[in-house]
Structures are given as structure tokens and as C-alpha cells.
Design a protein around this motif. Sequence first.
Motif, PDB file in Angstrom:
ATOM      1  N   ARG A 157       5.806 -12.057  38.405  1.00 57.95           N
ATOM      2  CA  ARG A 157       4.737 -12.846  37.786  1.00 57.95           C
ATOM      3  C   ARG A 157       3.384 -12.177  38.016  1.00 57.95           C
ATOM      4  O   ARG A 157       2.543 -12.113  37.112  1.00 57.95           O
ATOM      5  N   ALA A 158       3.166 -11.649  39.217  1.00 53.28           N
ATOM      6  CA  ALA A 158       1.904 -10.967  39.526  1.00 53.28           C
ATOM      7  C   ALA A 158       1.741  -9.722  38.664  1.00 53.28           C
ATOM      8  O   ALA A 158       0.650  -9.437  38.161  1.00 53.28           O
ATOM      9  N   ILE A 159       2.826  -8.973  38.481  1.00 54.89           N
ATOM     10  CA  ILE A 159       2.778  -7.783  37.631  1.00 54.89           C
ATOM     11  C   ILE A 159       2.466  -8.186  36.192  1.00 54.89           C
ATOM     12  O   ILE A 159       1.619  -7.589  35.535  1.00 54.89           O
ATOM     13  N   ARG A 160       3.149  -9.217  35.694  1.00 55.87           N
ATOM     14  CA  ARG A 160       2.912  -9.684  34.320  1.00 55.87           C
ATOM     15  C   ARG A 160       1.466 -10.141  34.139  1.00 55.87           C
ATOM     16  O   ARG A 160       0.801  -9.774  33.160  1.00 55.87           O
ATOM     17  N   LEU A 199       3.004  -0.490  29.309  1.00 58.72           N
ATOM     18  CA  LEU A 199       3.277  -0.249  30.716  1.00 58.72           C
ATOM     19  C   LEU A 199       4.518   0.611  30.886  1.00 58.72           C
ATOM     20  O   LEU A 199       4.552   1.523  31.714  1.00 58.72           O
ATOM     21  N   ALA A 200       5.529   0.337  30.078  1.00 62.03           N
ATOM     22  CA  ALA A 200       6.761   1.126  30.148  1.00 62.03           C
ATOM     23  C   ALA A 200       6.473   2.596  29.853  1.00 62.03           C
ATOM     24  O   ALA A 200       6.945   3.492  30.566  1.00 62.03           O
ATOM     25  N   MET A 201       5.674   2.838  28.825  1.00 67.84           N
ATOM     26  CA  MET A 201       5.344   4.222  28.470  1.00 67.84           C
ATOM     27  C   MET A 201       4.561   4.892  29.588  1.00 67.84           C
ATOM     28  O   MET A 201       4.846   6.031  29.962  1.00 67.84           O
ATOM     29  N   GLN A 202       3.607   4.180  30.160  1.00 67.43           N
ATOM     30  CA  GLN A 202       2.799   4.739  31.242  1.00 67.43           C
ATOM     31  C   GLN A 202       3.655   5.057  32.469  1.00 67.43           C
ATOM     32  O   GLN A 202       3.453   6.064  33.131  1.00 67.43           O
ATOM     33  N   ALA A 203       4.615   4.182  32.756  1.00 62.57           N
ATOM     34  CA  ALA A 203       5.442   4.349  33.953  1.00 62.57           C
ATOM     35  C   ALA A 203       6.663   5.239  33.714  1.00 62.57           C
ATOM     36  O   ALA A 203       7.349   5.605  34.662  1.00 62.57           O
ATOM     37  N   LYS A 235      14.108  -9.933  38.308  1.00 60.31           N
ATOM     38  CA  LYS A 235      15.477  -9.473  38.521  1.00 60.31           C
ATOM     39  C   LYS A 235      15.507  -8.629  39.790  1.00 60.31           C
ATOM     40  O   LYS A 235      14.814  -7.637  39.911  1.00 60.31           O
ATOM     41  N   GLU A 236      16.305  -9.037  40.730  1.00 61.08           N
ATOM     42  CA  GLU A 236      16.314  -8.379  42.031  1.00 61.08           C
ATOM     43  C   GLU A 236      17.062  -7.056  42.036  1.00 61.08           C
ATOM     44  O   GLU A 236      17.080  -6.360  43.038  1.00 61.08           O
ATOM     45  N   THR A 237      17.633  -6.664  40.900  1.00 60.21           N
ATOM     46  CA  THR A 237      18.325  -5.388  40.841  1.00 60.21           C
ATOM     47  C   THR A 237      17.363  -4.232  40.599  1.00 60.21           C
ATOM     48  O   THR A 237      17.752  -3.081  40.670  1.00 60.21           O
ATOM     49  N   ALA A 238      16.099  -4.529  40.310  1.00 55.04           N
ATOM     50  CA  ALA A 238      15.113  -3.480  40.071  1.00 55.04           C
ATOM     51  C   ALA A 238      14.903  -2.668  41.349  1.00 55.04           C
ATOM     52  O   ALA A 238      14.869  -3.208  42.444  1.00 55.04           O
ATOM     53  N   GLN A 239      14.755  -1.360  41.177  1.00 51.95           N
ATOM     54  CA  GLN A 239      14.541  -0.490  42.327  1.00 51.95           C
ATOM     55  C   GLN A 239      13.130  -0.703  42.872  1.00 51.95           C
ATOM     56  O   GLN A 239      12.153  -0.687  42.123  1.00 51.95           O
ATOM     57  N   ILE A 240      13.017  -0.873  44.169  1.00 51.10           N
ATOM     58  CA  ILE A 240      11.732  -1.174  44.790  1.00 51.10           C
ATOM     59  C   ILE A 240      10.715  -0.068  44.528  1.00 51.10           C
ATOM     60  O   ILE A 240       9.537  -0.346  44.284  1.00 51.10           O
ATOM     61  N   GLN A 264       5.744   1.530  41.872  1.00 52.96           N
ATOM     62  CA  GLN A 264       5.061   2.435  40.949  1.00 52.96           C
ATOM     63  C   GLN A 264       4.359   1.645  39.850  1.00 52.96           C
ATOM     64  O   GLN A 264       3.224   1.946  39.487  1.00 52.96           O
ATOM     65  N   LEU A 265       5.029   0.620  39.313  1.00 54.88           N
ATOM     66  CA  LEU A 265       4.391  -0.220  38.297  1.00 54.88           C
ATOM     67  C   LEU A 265       3.137  -0.877  38.862  1.00 54.88           C
ATOM     68  O   LEU A 265       2.107  -0.938  38.194  1.00 54.88           O
ATOM     69  N   CYS A 266       3.227  -1.370  40.086  1.00 54.21           N
ATOM     70  CA  CYS A 266       2.063  -1.989  40.722  1.00 54.21           C
ATOM     71  C   CYS A 266       0.918  -0.985  40.821  1.00 54.21           C
ATOM     72  O   CYS A 266      -0.234  -1.312  40.512  1.00 54.21           O
ATOM     73  N   GLU A 267       1.236   0.218  41.241  1.00 55.65           N
ATOM     74  CA  GLU A 267       0.210   1.256  41.352  1.00 55.65           C
ATOM     75  C   GLU A 267      -0.381   1.578  39.984  1.00 55.65           C
ATOM     76  O   GLU A 267      -1.600   1.710  39.836  1.00 55.65           O
ATOM     77  N   ASP A 268       0.480   1.679  38.970  1.00 56.31           N
ATOM     78  CA  ASP A 268       0.021   2.026  37.621  1.00 56.31           C
ATOM     79  C   ASP A 268      -0.978   1.024  37.060  1.00 56.31           C
ATOM     80  O   ASP A 268      -1.845   1.389  36.269  1.00 56.31           O
ATOM     81  N   ILE A 269      -0.856  -0.232  37.437  1.00 53.61           N
ATOM     82  CA  ILE A 269      -1.755  -1.248  36.910  1.00 53.61           C
ATOM     83  C   ILE A 269      -2.806  -1.698  37.930  1.00 53.61           C
ATOM     84  O   ILE A 269      -3.547  -2.632  37.696  1.00 53.61           O
ATOM     85  N   GLY A 270      -2.846  -1.021  39.072  1.00 55.14           N
ATOM     86  CA  GLY A 270      -3.868  -1.327  40.071  1.00 55.14           C
ATOM     87  C   GLY A 270      -3.635  -2.619  40.820  1.00 55.14           C
ATOM     88  O   GLY A 270      -4.588  -3.223  41.309  1.00 55.14           O
ATOM     89  N   LEU A 271      -2.379  -3.048  40.910  1.00 53.42           N
ATOM     90  CA  LEU A 271      -2.056  -4.272  41.657  1.00 53.42           C
ATOM     91  C   LEU A 271      -1.842  -3.878  43.110  1.00 53.42           C
ATOM     92  O   LEU A 271      -0.915  -3.143  43.444  1.00 53.42           O
ATOM     93  N   ARG A 272      -2.723  -4.328  43.972  1.00 55.62           N
ATOM     94  CA  ARG A 272      -2.682  -3.961  45.391  1.00 55.62           C
ATOM     95  C   ARG A 272      -1.815  -4.937  46.165  1.00 55.62           C
ATOM     96  O   ARG A 272      -2.020  -6.142  46.096  1.00 55.62           O
ATOM     97  N   LEU A 273      -0.862  -4.407  46.894  1.00 54.62           N
ATOM     98  CA  LEU A 273       0.016  -5.227  47.727  1.00 54.62           C
ATOM     99  C   LEU A 273      -0.322  -4.971  49.182  1.00 54.62           C
ATOM    100  O   LEU A 273      -0.477  -3.830  49.606  1.00 54.62           O
ATOM    101  N   THR A 274      -0.452  -6.041  49.938  1.00 55.42           N
ATOM    102  CA  THR A 274      -0.716  -5.911  51.370  1.00 55.42           C
ATOM    103  C   THR A 274       0.232  -6.835  52.122  1.00 55.42           C
ATOM    104  O   THR A 274       0.780  -7.766  51.548  1.00 55.42           O
ATOM    105  N   THR A 275       0.384  -6.581  53.379  1.00 59.27           N
ATOM    106  CA  THR A 275       1.218  -7.450  54.196  1.00 59.27           C
ATOM    107  C   THR A 275       0.334  -8.452  54.924  1.00 59.27           C
ATOM    108  O   THR A 275      -0.834  -8.190  55.195  1.00 59.27           O
ATOM    109  N   VAL A 276       0.919  -9.581  55.202  1.00 57.42           N
ATOM    110  CA  VAL A 276       0.207 -10.629  55.931  1.00 57.42           C
ATOM    111  C   VAL A 276       0.964 -10.870  57.225  1.00 57.42           C
ATOM    112  O   VAL A 276       2.152 -11.127  57.220  1.00 57.42           O
ATOM    113  N   LYS A 277       0.256 -10.751  58.329  1.00 58.87           N
ATOM    114  CA  LYS A 277       0.897 -10.996  59.625  1.00 58.87           C
ATOM    115  C   LYS A 277       0.975 -12.487  59.861  1.00 58.87           C
ATOM    116  O   LYS A 277       0.002 -13.196  59.688  1.00 58.87           O
TER     117      LYS A 277
END
Length: 77
Positions: A19-22, A35-39, A53-58, A63-76
Motif C-alpha cells: 500500500r505504501a509503494i502504491r 514503475l515496472a519499466m524503471q525497475a 503478495k508475500e512471494t515477491a522477492q525482498i 529496489q522498487l522502494c528506492e526507485d520511487i524514493g520511499l524511505r524505510l526505517t526500523t523502529v526500536k
Amino acid sequence: MSLPEQQVKHLVTAEDLGRAIRDRRKMLGMTQADLAMQAGVSTPTVSAIENGKETAQIGLVLQLCEDIGLRLTTVKG
């Protein structure tokens, strides 16, 4: 472009990440095909990721997140 603090979301499931990627892709005015073409993947692959779909390779998801500038961080806990 970073999100204002109030828009930061905690991603717990594959569906949350998809959902965040979309949302980010749409915010950028991109189609799934754009996005598909870019990635270098197929449009159905982007669709599967956005639908949590959980079968997608992490590595591909990250890479998709990076391509669209979606920053992922961890929360302690």
C-alpha cells in the motif's frame, strides 16, 4: 522528498508495504507500467507487490522502494 512526520506510517505486513509503494507511486504520478519499466520488471510483478503478495522477492521490493524514493526505517520497540 520526505514525508511530514504526521504522514510516517508503520509497516507491519506485506500489505502495508504494498500500500505504501502504491501510494507513493500514485503521488509521483506514475503508473504501474512506468514503475515496472524503471525497475526492469513486469507490470504484473509491480501489481503483485502492491497487493501484498508475500512471494515477491525482498530485494526487488526494496529496489522498487528506492526507485520511487520511499524511505524505510526500523523502529526500536
